[in-house]
Scaffold this active site. Structure first.
Site, PDB file in Angstrom:
ATOM      1  CE  LYS A  57      -3.126  -2.323   3.249  1.00 31.77           C
ATOM      2  NZ  LYS A  57      -3.627  -2.262   4.627  1.00 31.77           N
ATOM      3  N   GLY A  58       2.081   1.122   0.501  1.00 26.41           N
ATOM      4  CA  GLY A  58       2.917   2.279   0.822  1.00 26.41           C
ATOM      5  C   GLY A  58       3.208   3.225  -0.321  1.00 26.41           C
TER       6      GLY A  58
ATOM      7  CG  ASP B 146      14.710  -2.020   4.831  1.00 25.29           C
ATOM      8  OD1 ASP B 146      15.407  -1.133   5.318  1.00 25.29           O
ATOM      9  OD2 ASP B 146      14.369  -3.037   5.478  1.00 25.29           O
TER      10      ASP B 146
ATOM     11  CE  LYS C 224      14.873   2.654   6.397  1.00 24.57           C
ATOM     12  NZ  LYS C 224      14.104   1.698   7.225  1.00 24.57           N
TER      13      LYS C 224
ATOM     14  CG  PHE D 276      10.581   1.785  11.227  1.00 28.14           C
ATOM     15  CD1 PHE D 276      10.727   0.684  10.380  1.00 28.14           C
ATOM     16  CD2 PHE D 276       9.303   2.274  11.469  1.00 28.14           C
ATOM     17  CE1 PHE D 276       9.623   0.088   9.793  1.00 28.14           C
ATOM     18  CE2 PHE D 276       8.193   1.679  10.879  1.00 28.14           C
ATOM     19  CZ  PHE D 276       8.354   0.589  10.047  1.00 28.14           C
TER      20      PHE D 276
ATOM     21  CG  ASP E 212       2.718   0.687   7.520  1.00 25.67           C
ATOM     22  OD1 ASP E 212       3.594   0.464   6.663  1.00 25.67           O
ATOM     23  OD2 ASP E 212       2.198  -0.210   8.207  1.00 25.67           O
TER      24      ASP E 212
ATOM     25  NE  ARG F  46      -0.406   1.933   4.976  1.00 26.12           N
ATOM     26  CZ  ARG F  46       0.595   1.078   4.706  1.00 26.12           C
ATOM     27  NH1 ARG F  46       1.669   1.500   4.081  1.00 26.12           N
ATOM     28  NH2 ARG F  46       0.502  -0.176   5.074  1.00 26.12           N
TER      29      ARG F  46
HETATM   30  P1  IMP Z   1      12.629  -4.613   1.333  1.00 21.68           P
HETATM   31  O1  IMP Z   1      12.023  -5.749   0.601  1.00 21.68           O
HETATM   32  O2  IMP Z   1      13.368  -5.052   2.579  1.00 21.68           O
HETATM   33  O3  IMP Z   1      13.474  -3.704   0.474  1.00 21.68           O
HETATM   34  O4  IMP Z   1      11.452  -3.785   1.958  1.00 21.68           O
HETATM   35  C1  IMP Z   1      10.772  -2.858   1.305  1.00 21.68           C
HETATM   36  C2  IMP Z   1       9.459  -2.534   2.009  1.00 21.68           C
HETATM   37  O5  IMP Z   1       9.557  -2.575   3.447  1.00 21.68           O
HETATM   38  C3  IMP Z   1       9.101  -1.124   1.663  1.00 21.68           C
HETATM   39  O6  IMP Z   1       8.412  -1.056   0.433  1.00 21.68           O
HETATM   40  C4  IMP Z   1       8.253  -0.712   2.838  1.00 21.68           C
HETATM   41  O7  IMP Z   1       6.931  -1.116   2.634  1.00 21.68           O
HETATM   42  C5  IMP Z   1       8.855  -1.468   4.020  1.00 21.68           C
HETATM   43  N1  IMP Z   1       9.803  -0.589   4.745  1.00 21.68           N
HETATM   44  C6  IMP Z   1      11.144  -0.560   4.640  1.00 21.68           C
HETATM   45  N2  IMP Z   1      11.689   0.390   5.422  1.00 21.68           N
HETATM   46  C7  IMP Z   1      10.654   0.999   6.047  1.00 21.68           C
HETATM   47  C8  IMP Z   1      10.568   2.101   6.987  1.00 21.68           C
HETATM   48  O8  IMP Z   1      11.550   2.719   7.431  1.00 21.68           O
HETATM   49  N3  IMP Z   1       9.311   2.424   7.401  1.00 21.68           N
HETATM   50  C9  IMP Z   1       8.187   1.794   6.949  1.00 21.68           C
HETATM   51  N4  IMP Z   1       8.227   0.788   6.046  1.00 21.68           N
HETATM   52  C10 IMP Z   1       9.449   0.380   5.613  1.00 21.68           C
HETATM   53 MG    MG Z   2       6.403  -0.955   0.133  1.00 23.25          MG
END
Ligand code: IMP
Ligand code: MG
Length: 179
Positions: free
Chosen positions: A47-48, A107, A135, A156, A163, A169
């Site tokens: 959703k983000g 992330d 990040k 975070f 969220d 959000r």
């Molecule tokens: P990844 O697969 O570890 O790269 O994660 C990506 C997803 O994790 C992002 O699209 C976000 O939905 C969530 N996410 C990563 N970092 C944060 C944060 O600092 N706050 C909130 N959601 C996060």
């Molecule tokens: Mg996301």
């Protein structure tokens, strides 16, 4: 009980600036790539990324259509398990299309790696990734982010789609909770 204090990290004004720049870069790059009548397919991760993408696409001047995908990665708390699965797949076939995948933050990189591999298998003309934030210190798998808003520290973050337990959000800026 009082609400936790939110420390601003990326202002609404800065977000507008990032969106304008990303929209310009994408429009410039695809103006020469799209054949007459062709559209860019923008795949938005639920959703983000909805909040960011809604502002971003309004800065894009080439013909485009949007579609949505929802994936979940498993793991306890904020640590990803490395397993990603689909909760909702895209509806438009990416075959033969120029595709941009939009996420609000990279992330570990697992979500975008998984998604690009899935879409790649469907035979698009090209795939690129656009992310508002990244990040780099948290990366576990390599992802090539062609269009990046800005790098952020290992905090975070909340707001503008991000969220914490589905909260925050709807903030028009990005911040973090004071600890
Ligand atoms: P990844 O697969 O570890 O790269 O994660 C990506 C997803 O994790 C992002 O699209 C976000 O939905 C969530 N996410 C990563 N970092 C944060 C944060 O600092 N706050 C909130 N959601 C996060
Ligand atoms: Mg996301």
């Amino acid at each position: 009980m009082s609400e936790p204090k939110i420390v601003p990290y990326v202002t609404a004004e800065k977000l507008r600036e990032l969106n304008r720049r990303l929209g310009k870069e994408i429009s410039r790059d695809y103006a020469g790539k799209l054949a007459p009548g062709e559209e860019l397919l923008i795949v938005i991760t639920l959703k983000g990324a909805v909040f960011f993408a809604a502002d971003l696409v309004r800065e894009i001047t080439v013909p485009c259509r949007v579609d949505f995908v929802r994936v979940a990665s498993y793991g306890a708390g904020t640590k990803s398990s490395g397993t990603v699965r689909f909760l909702k797949d895209i509806e438009v076939a990416p075959e033969g299309k120029h595709v941009i995948i939009v996420d609000e933050i990279v992330d570990s990189g697992r979500t975008l790696k998984f998604l690009s591999a899935r879409i790649q298998a469907a035979g698009p003309k090209s795939i690129r990734i656009c992310a508002l934030l990244s990040k780099p210190s948290r990366r576990e798998v390599e992802v090539d982010v062609a269009y990046l808003g800005q790098e952020v520290e290992d905090k975070f973050l909340i707001g503008y789609g991000l969220d914490y337990a589905e909260k925050y959000r709807n903030m028009d800026y990005v911040g973090y909770l004071e600890t």
